[in-house]
Scaffold this motif. Structure first.
Motif, PDB file in Angstrom:
ATOM      1  N   ILE A  34       0.769  -1.229  -0.049  1.00 23.86           N
ATOM      2  CA  ILE A  34       0.068  -0.051  -0.039  1.00 23.86           C
ATOM      3  C   ILE A  34       0.758   1.318   0.070  1.00 23.86           C
ATOM      4  N   GLU A  66      -8.787   2.330   0.936  1.00 26.98           N
ATOM      5  CA  GLU A  66      -8.978   3.015   1.965  1.00 26.98           C
ATOM      6  C   GLU A  66      -9.511   1.927   3.013  1.00 26.98           C
ATOM      7  N   LYS A 102      -6.443  -0.189   4.089  1.00 25.43           N
ATOM      8  CA  LYS A 102      -5.709   0.607   5.276  1.00 25.43           C
ATOM      9  C   LYS A 102      -6.443   0.410   6.463  1.00 25.43           C
ATOM     10  N   THR A 128      -1.144  -4.027   5.011  1.00 24.57           N
ATOM     11  CA  THR A 128       0.203  -3.349   4.120  1.00 24.57           C
ATOM     12  C   THR A 128       0.228  -3.830   3.009  1.00 24.57           C
TER      13      THR A 128
END
Length: 81
Positions: free
Chosen positions: A8, A61, A64, A69
């Protein structure tokens, strides 16, 4: 297209893709990803040392928010986007 796993931290979100994020949609996606895993990969294009998000901001998102990760992605050609 073949799914790849990308860190990410290596994904850049351009200003044009930073649309207002719907927190309810992110939460719903996060719950789904936590239960069954990420079903639809995001779309990114390679750009030198990083990847540029083409599609899938809410999925990114949600990953996250779960503390992930990495994220499943499909690589697309820049000329198409």
């Amino acid at each position: 297209m073949k799914d790849v796993v990308i860190k990410i931290a290596e994904i850049y979100v351009p200003a044009s893709k930073r649309a207002p994020i719907d927190p309810d949609k992110v939460n719903a996606l996060a719950e789904s990803i936590a239960e069954v895993g990420q079903q639809s990969p995001i779309l990114v294009r390679p750009d030198k040392q990083r990847y540029v998000l083409v599609s899938g901001l809410h999925r990114l998102e949600a990953c996250k928010a779960l503390g992930e990760t990495t994220v499943k992605a499909n690589l697309v050609q820049a000329a198409k986007y």
